[in-house]
Design a protein around this motif. Structure first.
Motif, PDB file in Angstrom:
ATOM      1  N   VAL A 119       0.787  -1.238  -0.104  1.00  0.00           N
ATOM      2  CA  VAL A 119      -0.032   0.097  -0.076  1.00  0.00           C
ATOM      3  C   VAL A 119       1.005   1.274  -0.090  1.00  0.00           C
ATOM      4  CG1 VAL A 119      -1.706   1.125   1.218  1.00  0.00           C
ATOM      5  CG2 VAL A 119      -1.768  -1.224   1.017  1.00  0.00           C
ATOM      6  N   ARG A 120       1.836   1.014   0.648  1.00  0.00           N
ATOM      7  CA  ARG A 120       2.998   2.508   0.899  1.00  0.00           C
ATOM      8  C   ARG A 120       3.443   2.686  -0.736  1.00  0.00           C
ATOM      9  NH1 ARG A 120       5.366  -0.102   5.736  1.00  0.00           N
ATOM     10  NH2 ARG A 120       3.856   0.616   7.429  1.00  0.00           N
ATOM     11  N   VAL A 121       3.708   1.682  -1.367  1.00  0.00           N
ATOM     12  CA  VAL A 121       4.428   1.809  -2.777  1.00  0.00           C
ATOM     13  C   VAL A 121       3.165   2.517  -3.587  1.00  0.00           C
ATOM     14  CG1 VAL A 121       4.674   0.523  -4.979  1.00  0.00           C
ATOM     15  CG2 VAL A 121       5.893  -0.291  -2.847  1.00  0.00           C
ATOM     16  N   PHE A 122       2.064   2.164  -3.390  1.00  0.00           N
ATOM     17  CA  PHE A 122       0.854   2.946  -4.190  1.00  0.00           C
ATOM     18  C   PHE A 122       0.713   4.132  -3.955  1.00  0.00           C
ATOM     19  CE2 PHE A 122      -0.148  -1.561  -5.509  1.00  0.00           C
ATOM     20  CZ  PHE A 122      -0.187  -1.138  -7.079  1.00  0.00           C
ATOM     21  N   GLN A 123       0.785   4.647  -2.381  1.00  0.00           N
ATOM     22  CA  GLN A 123       0.705   6.040  -1.949  1.00  0.00           C
ATOM     23  C   GLN A 123       1.936   6.734  -2.618  1.00  0.00           C
ATOM     24  OE1 GLN A 123       0.922   4.852   2.336  1.00  0.00           O
ATOM     25  NE2 GLN A 123      -1.210   5.196   2.478  1.00  0.00           N
ATOM     26  N   LYS A 124       2.976   6.297  -2.662  1.00  0.00           N
ATOM     27  CA  LYS A 124       4.198   7.057  -3.333  1.00  0.00           C
ATOM     28  C   LYS A 124       3.681   7.249  -4.921  1.00  0.00           C
ATOM     29  CE  LYS A 124       7.678   5.442  -0.424  1.00  0.00           C
ATOM     30  NZ  LYS A 124       8.647   4.324  -0.139  1.00  0.00           N
ATOM     31  N   TYR A 125       3.354   6.238  -5.507  1.00  0.00           N
ATOM     32  CA  TYR A 125       3.162   6.233  -7.082  1.00  0.00           C
ATOM     33  C   TYR A 125       2.020   7.223  -7.348  1.00  0.00           C
ATOM     34  CZ  TYR A 125       2.173   4.033 -11.678  1.00  0.00           C
ATOM     35  OH  TYR A 125       1.823   3.707 -12.988  1.00  0.00           O
ATOM     36  N   LEU A 126       0.967   7.248  -6.471  1.00  0.00           N
ATOM     37  CA  LEU A 126      -0.170   8.217  -6.736  1.00  0.00           C
ATOM     38  C   LEU A 126       0.228   9.672  -6.513  1.00  0.00           C
ATOM     39  CD1 LEU A 126      -1.603   5.530  -7.320  1.00  0.00           C
ATOM     40  CD2 LEU A 126      -3.490   6.476  -5.949  1.00  0.00           C
ATOM     41  N   LEU A 127       1.129   9.818  -5.418  1.00  0.00           N
ATOM     42  CA  LEU A 127       1.696  11.087  -5.078  1.00  0.00           C
ATOM     43  C   LEU A 127       2.586  11.705  -6.017  1.00  0.00           C
ATOM     44  CD1 LEU A 127       1.204  13.012  -2.621  1.00  0.00           C
ATOM     45  CD2 LEU A 127       3.452  11.982  -1.813  1.00  0.00           C
ATOM     46  N   ASN A 128       3.301  10.762  -6.494  1.00  0.00           N
ATOM     47  CA  ASN A 128       4.425  11.062  -7.520  1.00  0.00           C
ATOM     48  C   ASN A 128       3.709  11.732  -8.904  1.00  0.00           C
ATOM     49  OD1 ASN A 128       6.497  10.336  -6.207  1.00  0.00           O
ATOM     50  ND2 ASN A 128       7.141   8.538  -7.358  1.00  0.00           N
ATOM     51  N   PHE A 129       2.681  11.215  -9.233  1.00  0.00           N
ATOM     52  CA  PHE A 129       2.248  11.500 -10.473  1.00  0.00           C
ATOM     53  C   PHE A 129       0.599  12.328 -10.370  1.00  0.00           C
ATOM     54  CE2 PHE A 129       4.866   8.001 -11.640  1.00  0.00           C
ATOM     55  CZ  PHE A 129       5.609   8.613 -12.618  1.00  0.00           C
ATOM     56  N   GLY A 130       0.596  12.856  -9.074  1.00  0.00           N
ATOM     57  CA  GLY A 130      -0.578  13.755  -8.854  1.00  0.00           C
ATOM     58  C   GLY A 130      -1.775  13.160  -8.886  1.00  0.00           C
ATOM     59  N   VAL A 131      -2.042  11.881  -8.607  1.00  0.00           N
ATOM     60  CA  VAL A 131      -3.539  11.548  -8.508  1.00  0.00           C
ATOM     61  C   VAL A 131      -4.011  12.334  -7.287  1.00  0.00           C
ATOM     62  CG1 VAL A 131      -5.140   9.620  -7.814  1.00  0.00           C
ATOM     63  CG2 VAL A 131      -2.785   9.513  -9.411  1.00  0.00           C
ATOM     64  N   ARG A 132      -5.432  12.866  -7.510  1.00  0.00           N
ATOM     65  CA  ARG A 132      -6.097  13.243  -6.249  1.00  0.00           C
ATOM     66  C   ARG A 132      -6.999  12.502  -5.863  1.00  0.00           C
ATOM     67  NH1 ARG A 132     -10.368  17.618  -6.305  1.00  0.00           N
ATOM     68  NH2 ARG A 132     -10.789  17.159  -8.778  1.00  0.00           N
ATOM     69  N   ILE A 133      -6.810  12.007  -4.437  1.00  0.00           N
ATOM     70  CA  ILE A 133      -7.610  10.959  -3.908  1.00  0.00           C
ATOM     71  C   ILE A 133      -8.680  11.484  -2.709  1.00  0.00           C
ATOM     72  CG2 ILE A 133      -7.450   9.006  -2.326  1.00  0.00           C
ATOM     73  CD1 ILE A 133      -4.514   8.611  -2.946  1.00  0.00           C
ATOM     74  N   MET A 134      -9.865  11.425  -2.858  1.00  0.00           N
ATOM     75  CA  MET A 134     -11.048  11.779  -2.048  1.00  0.00           C
ATOM     76  C   MET A 134     -11.459  10.254  -1.351  1.00  0.00           C
ATOM     77  SD  MET A 134     -11.389  14.867  -2.884  1.00  0.00           S
ATOM     78  CE  MET A 134     -13.162  15.343  -2.368  1.00  0.00           C
ATOM     79  N   LEU A 135     -11.286  10.457  -0.122  1.00  0.00           N
ATOM     80  CA  LEU A 135     -11.618   9.341   0.708  1.00  0.00           C
ATOM     81  C   LEU A 135     -13.054   9.518   1.066  1.00  0.00           C
ATOM     82  CD1 LEU A 135      -8.546   8.913   2.867  1.00  0.00           C
ATOM     83  CD2 LEU A 135      -9.293   7.447   0.811  1.00  0.00           C
ATOM     84  N   ARG A 136     -13.728   8.521   1.995  1.00  0.00           N
ATOM     85  CA  ARG A 136     -15.196   8.735   2.223  1.00  0.00           C
ATOM     86  C   ARG A 136     -15.833   9.156   1.187  1.00  0.00           C
ATOM     87  NH1 ARG A 136     -11.834  10.632   6.047  1.00  0.00           N
ATOM     88  NH2 ARG A 136     -11.602   9.399   8.021  1.00  0.00           N
ATOM     89  N   SER A 137     -15.721   8.910  -0.106  1.00  0.00           N
ATOM     90  CA  SER A 137     -16.580   9.296  -1.184  1.00  0.00           C
ATOM     91  C   SER A 137     -17.374   8.069  -1.960  1.00  0.00           C
ATOM     92  CB  SER A 137     -15.673  10.043  -1.944  1.00  0.00           C
ATOM     93  OG  SER A 137     -14.975  11.089  -1.604  1.00  0.00           O
ATOM     94  N   PRO A 138     -18.310   7.719  -1.282  1.00  0.00           N
ATOM     95  CA  PRO A 138     -18.919   6.512  -1.860  1.00  0.00           C
ATOM     96  C   PRO A 138     -19.749   6.911  -3.183  1.00  0.00           C
ATOM     97  CG  PRO A 138     -20.256   6.990   0.033  1.00  0.00           C
ATOM     98  CD  PRO A 138     -18.928   7.792   0.145  1.00  0.00           C
ATOM     99  N   VAL A 139     -19.375   6.256  -4.411  1.00  0.00           N
ATOM    100  CA  VAL A 139     -20.092   6.598  -5.646  1.00  0.00           C
ATOM    101  C   VAL A 139     -21.448   6.107  -5.533  1.00  0.00           C
ATOM    102  CG1 VAL A 139     -19.977   6.439  -8.166  1.00  0.00           C
ATOM    103  CG2 VAL A 139     -17.769   7.199  -6.668  1.00  0.00           C
ATOM    104  N   GLU A 140     -22.510   6.781  -5.798  1.00  0.00           N
ATOM    105  CA  GLU A 140     -23.663   6.444  -5.926  1.00  0.00           C
ATOM    106  C   GLU A 140     -24.307   6.186  -7.120  1.00  0.00           C
ATOM    107  OE1 GLU A 140     -25.713   8.855  -3.339  1.00  0.00           O
ATOM    108  OE2 GLU A 140     -25.047   8.016  -1.415  1.00  0.00           O
ATOM    109  N   PHE A 141     -23.640   6.947  -8.039  1.00  0.00           N
ATOM    110  CA  PHE A 141     -24.335   6.965  -9.616  1.00  0.00           C
ATOM    111  C   PHE A 141     -23.456   7.441 -10.448  1.00  0.00           C
ATOM    112  CE2 PHE A 141     -26.967   9.097 -12.513  1.00  0.00           C
ATOM    113  CZ  PHE A 141     -27.974   8.408 -12.788  1.00  0.00           C
ATOM    114  N   VAL A 142     -23.216   6.760 -11.694  1.00  0.00           N
ATOM    115  CA  VAL A 142     -22.496   7.262 -12.565  1.00  0.00           C
ATOM    116  C   VAL A 142     -23.276   7.363 -14.086  1.00  0.00           C
ATOM    117  CG1 VAL A 142     -20.475   6.678 -14.240  1.00  0.00           C
ATOM    118  CG2 VAL A 142     -20.339   5.860 -11.811  1.00  0.00           C
TER     119      VAL A 142
END
Ligand SMILES: Cc1cc2nc3c(=O)[nH]c(=O)nc-3n(C[C@H](O)[C@H](O)[C@H](O)COP(=O)(O)OP(=O)(O)OC[C@H]3O[C@@H](n4cnc5c(N)ncnc54)[C@H](O)[C@@H]3O)c2cc1C
Length: 451
Positions: A119-142
């Motif tokens: 999980v730590r690897v992915f935290q770094k990977y996503l941070l390195n490439f600027g992925v915006r993460i929104m936690l506690r965000s259950p998607v209800e509709f697409v």
């Protein structure tokens, strides 16, 4: 120069598990603006419990045998694995200084035996490439609002993007966040969902008293064979010494469903442990058609004749001992009384009093301990969800929906499941990588694309 980009992100990834993390990172690495919406308070919750918290991330098996582990649906993974397989996965982790080791059965783990490092690897990977993460965000509709924009609604707000990657996982272990939302979201957008079934799951037997009396007994080097039909009707001649099931060369002939050699355990409700989990999906599917039984050969290394001769010798040598005492050489102590009771022999009998008929009864019971299967534990207790978004509606080269342009899938939300051994995570990582790359390919302008 960048052209119109009014959306919140080029790509929205729904779900921050193994497949969604890889998809988000790869899409961002390719230059896309990525927003990851995760329902729970943290990313990678299922990775953390995987492999008993050690995370068995892949397997050293060669490609053809690897693909066999997914059953017939494994063919879908050919081109994905051609693009991103074990070598690429391990190289990716090495780039983040995560070293791995290979254990028995080709299972590959981090050398630290700690899933948190993945999980730590992915935290770094996503941070390195600027992925915006929104936690506690259950998607209800697409929904695809107009010809090119998706509207993605969470409990709190609404987002817009050009592409959506659905990486919501299955319906097992809902406490990790995967509670089947993705199937509903995909179905609403017109996708077919192949019936969900629990896989890699313990089995509940009708003979619960018997199972409970042996609860906690763990057996090694036994053979469990599943048959269509009632346990009492199965001819023991049908038990072979060959294993049948995913990854095995020979196909079983009815009424045999699956046969496995190795470790298992008795529980208060029935049967569990590695070989039972492996055969569970075959049993679950067969239960739809009629009764299913599992016969356990407690002494697979010897024939009935050899076992009978050995018993006779021991009864002669220890004639004055009680039968239950002589059986200590044959069974774990917690199993002796239940097994002797099954033969109908009086527990108090002395070894020299055992008749040839009774000896044969013991042989028959040791070579085939019979259980009728009632059902499996429910989906929420299964290691993996079988079924999911139908594969013929997904392009196997890109993971793109064939129904909704701009929609992509990865991981367990699809109708992909495999045996234990690191196969499920490799599929999640590989399909995530390809989905991320393909979605980025779709949203990036030609001059922005990574070489
Ligand atoms: C106990 C256990 C042990 C396992 N061990 C192994 C192992 O050692 N090796 C192996 O190969 N496989 C293992 N597996 C299977 C493997 O972990 C999964 O197949 C894999 O993690 C699936 O990845 P995924 O990304 O598809 O889904 P998940 O990891 O389940 O991730 C889905 C994510 O989507 C989020 N989500 C769901 N709905 C929404 C929504 N509406 N909005 C926003 N986010 C949402 C969830 O919160 C979750 O974070 C194990 C499974 C279990 C349960």
């Amino acid at each position: 120069m960048k052209t119109k980009r009014k959306e919140d992100a080029d790509i929205i990834v729904v779900g921050g598990g193994a497949s969604g993390l890889m998809a988000a990172g790869r899409a961002a690495q390719c230059g896309a603006r990525v927003l990851l919406l995760e329902k729970t308070s943290a990313i990678g919750k299922k990775i953390l419990v995987s492999g008993k918290t050690r995370c068995n991330l892949t397997n050293s098996n060669d490609l053809n045998n690897f693909i066999d582990m997914y059953g017939p649906n494994g063919l879908f993974l050919h081109s994905v694995f051609h693009r991103f397989f074990r070598f690429e996965l391990l190289t990716f982790f090495e780039r983040y200084n995560l070293k791995t080791k290979t254990e028995q059965g080709g299972r590959i783990f981090p050398v630290t035996d700690d899933a948190r490092d993945i999980v730590r690897v992915f935290q770094k990977y996503l941070l390195n490439f600027g992925v915006r993460i929104m936690l506690r965000s259950p998607v209800e509709f697409v929904e695809r609002k107009d010809r090119s924009i998706f509207r993605v609604k969470t409990a709190e707000r609404e987002y817009a993007s050009q592409c959506v990657i659905l990486a919501t996982g299955g319906s097992s272990w809902p406490e990790t966040g995967s509670s089947g939302d993705g199937f509903k979201l995909a179905a609403k957008m017109g996708h077919s969902i192949v019936k969900l079934r629990p896989a890699l799951v313990p089995l509940i037997v009708y003979e619960q008293k018997l199972a409970a009396s042996m609860q906690g007994v763990s057996l090694r080097n036994v053979r469990a064979t599943a048959f269509a039909g009632k346990a009492e009707d199965i001819d023991t001649k049908l038990i072979s010494d060959i294993s049948y099931g995913r990854g095995q060369k020979k196909k079983p002939k009815a009424p045999l469903i699956e046969s496995r050699f190795g470790e298992m355990i008795f529980t208060h409700f029935g049967l569990g442990g590695p070989i039972i989990l492996l055969m569970s999906l075959g049993v679950v599917d067969a239960l739809q058609k009629g009764p299913v039984s599992v016969l356990i050969d407690l002494k697979p290394a010897v024939t009935k004749q050899q076992l009978g001769r050995r018993l006779q010798k021991d009864f002669d040598t220890h004639g004055k001992k009680k039968i239950i005492s002589v059986m200590k050489d044959y069974l774990p102590s917690k199993m002796i009384e239940p097994v002797i009771d099954l033969t109908g022999i009086d527990r108090e009998k002395l070894a020299h009093q055992i008749t040839a008929y009774e000896r044969q009864k013991i042989v028959e019971t040791l070579k085939a301990l019979r259980f009728n299967i009632k059902e499996s534990l429910p989906l929420k207790n299964a290691i993996i969800t079988a079924g999911g978004v139908a594969l013929d509606e997904i392009d196997p080269r890109t993971m793109a929906s064939k129904i909704v342009p701009g929609l992509f899938f990865c991981g367990e939300v699809m109708d992909i499941d495999a045996d234990t051994g690191g196969y499920n995570l490799q599929a999640a990582f590989s399909t995530g990588y390809v989905a991320g790359e393909s979605a980025a390919e779709q949203v990036m302008l030609p001059h922005e694309k990574m070489p």
